[in-house]
Scaffold this motif. Structure first.
Motif, PDB file in Angstrom:
ATOM      1  N   VAL A  71       0.840  -1.200   0.000  1.00 49.66           N
ATOM      2  CA  VAL A  71       0.000   0.000   0.000  1.00 49.66           C
ATOM      3  C   VAL A  71       0.873   1.248   0.000  1.00 49.66           C
ATOM      4  N   VAL A  72       1.899   1.275   0.834  1.00 50.97           N
ATOM      5  CA  VAL A  72       2.800   2.429   0.899  1.00 50.97           C
ATOM      6  C   VAL A  72       3.484   2.636  -0.448  1.00 50.97           C
ATOM      7  N   THR A  73       3.908   1.559  -1.075  1.00 50.32           N
ATOM      8  CA  THR A  73       4.551   1.648  -2.382  1.00 50.32           C
ATOM      9  C   THR A  73       3.598   2.257  -3.410  1.00 50.32           C
ATOM     10  N   ARG A  74       2.344   1.806  -3.403  1.00 46.89           N
ATOM     11  CA  ARG A  74       1.362   2.350  -4.356  1.00 46.89           C
ATOM     12  C   ARG A  74       1.067   3.818  -4.082  1.00 46.89           C
ATOM     13  N   LEU A  75       1.054   4.209  -2.803  1.00 45.81           N
ATOM     14  CA  LEU A  75       0.761   5.602  -2.458  1.00 45.81           C
ATOM     15  C   LEU A  75       1.902   6.544  -2.824  1.00 45.81           C
ATOM     16  N   THR A  76       3.120   6.036  -2.829  1.00 47.28           N
ATOM     17  CA  THR A  76       4.278   6.911  -3.074  1.00 47.28           C
ATOM     18  C   THR A  76       4.832   6.798  -4.493  1.00 47.28           C
ATOM     19  N   ALA A  77       4.347   5.850  -5.269  1.00 47.19           N
ATOM     20  CA  ALA A  77       4.829   5.691  -6.649  1.00 47.19           C
ATOM     21  C   ALA A  77       4.169   6.741  -7.547  1.00 47.19           C
ATOM     22  N   PRO A  78       4.922   7.273  -8.514  1.00 47.13           N
ATOM     23  CA  PRO A  78       4.333   8.250  -9.437  1.00 47.13           C
ATOM     24  C   PRO A  78       3.220   7.613 -10.275  1.00 47.13           C
ATOM     25  N   LEU A  79       2.135   8.343 -10.406  1.00 46.04           N
ATOM     26  CA  LEU A  79       1.038   7.883 -11.267  1.00 46.04           C
ATOM     27  C   LEU A  79       1.360   8.300 -12.703  1.00 46.04           C
ATOM     28  N   PRO A  80       1.226   7.383 -13.662  1.00 44.70           N
ATOM     29  CA  PRO A  80       1.627   7.689 -15.043  1.00 44.70           C
ATOM     30  C   PRO A  80       0.932   8.918 -15.627  1.00 44.70           C
ATOM     31  N   ASP A  81      -0.343   9.089 -15.373  1.00 44.50           N
ATOM     32  CA  ASP A  81      -1.096  10.204 -15.968  1.00 44.50           C
ATOM     33  C   ASP A  81      -0.826  11.539 -15.284  1.00 44.50           C
ATOM     34  N   LEU A  82      -0.362  11.509 -14.031  1.00 46.02           N
ATOM     35  CA  LEU A  82      -0.158  12.747 -13.288  1.00 46.02           C
ATOM     36  C   LEU A  82       1.306  13.144 -13.140  1.00 46.02           C
ATOM     37  N   GLY A  83       2.182  12.160 -13.145  1.00 41.85           N
ATOM     38  CA  GLY A  83       3.590  12.454 -12.914  1.00 41.85           C
ATOM     39  C   GLY A  83       3.887  12.755 -11.460  1.00 41.85           C
ATOM     40  N   MET A  84       2.964  12.429 -10.577  1.00 41.47           N
ATOM     41  CA  MET A  84       3.160  12.597  -9.135  1.00 41.47           C
ATOM     42  C   MET A  84       2.464  11.450  -8.421  1.00 41.47           C
ATOM     43  N   SER A  85       2.844  11.253  -7.175  1.00 45.30           N
ATOM     44  CA  SER A  85       2.238  10.167  -6.395  1.00 45.30           C
ATOM     45  C   SER A  85       0.875  10.585  -5.859  1.00 45.30           C
ATOM     46  N   VAL A  86       0.144   9.617  -5.347  1.00 44.30           N
ATOM     47  CA  VAL A  86      -1.146   9.900  -4.724  1.00 44.30           C
ATOM     48  C   VAL A  86      -0.956  10.850  -3.540  1.00 44.30           C
ATOM     49  N   ILE A  87       0.090  10.626  -2.752  1.00 47.07           N
ATOM     50  CA  ILE A  87       0.370  11.490  -1.600  1.00 47.07           C
ATOM     51  C   ILE A  87       0.657  12.910  -2.063  1.00 47.07           C
ATOM     52  N   ASP A  88       1.491  13.045  -3.107  1.00 52.56           N
ATOM     53  CA  ASP A  88       1.798  14.380  -3.631  1.00 52.56           C
ATOM     54  C   ASP A  88       0.545  15.056  -4.179  1.00 52.56           C
ATOM     55  N   ALA A  89      -0.309  14.292  -4.860  1.00 52.49           N
ATOM     56  CA  ALA A  89      -1.547  14.839  -5.410  1.00 52.49           C
ATOM     57  C   ALA A  89      -2.471  15.302  -4.280  1.00 52.49           C
ATOM     58  N   LEU A  90      -2.553  14.534  -3.212  1.00 51.52           N
ATOM     59  CA  LEU A  90      -3.378  14.918  -2.075  1.00 51.52           C
ATOM     60  C   LEU A  90      -2.842  16.186  -1.425  1.00 51.52           C
TER      61      LEU A  90
END
Length: 102
Positions: free
Chosen positions: A70-89
């Protein structure tokens, strides 16, 4: 030396926690009191290996692996955004309330 005499002390725990302590103390061949003191004061109290059964350790390790994923998914860059979920939040929080830090 004065004050070294054992005296009764009270600690709060749930009925479930008390039952676990009682079961593990019995398995270690100790009273609950002696077991709790040993666990609290010594690095490796008698019966410490009984603090988590093999199945409990496996369950904990499985949860640890799942949490890591879960932590890996939250901190990995999202392909469409170029930022992680945490960064987007964090960005959304800053846009909604720029005067406060998230």
């Amino acid at each position: 030396m004065t004050g070294d005499r054992a005296r009764q002390r009270s600690y709060y725990c749930s009925a479930k926690q008390q039952a676990i302590i009682a079961r593990r103390a019995k398995a270690a061949g100790m009273t609950r009191s002696a077991f709790m003191v040993a666990c609290a004061l010594y690095d490796e109290p008698v019966g410490a290996e009984l603090l988590a059964t093999a199945s409990e350790r496996k369950a904990l390790l499985d949860q640890l692996k799942a949490t890591g994923e879960v932590v890996t998914r939250l901190t990995a860059p999202l392909p469409d955004l170029g930022m992680s979920v945490i960064d987007a939040l964090e960005l959304l929080c800053r846009l909604e309330a720029p005067e406060t830090d998230p």
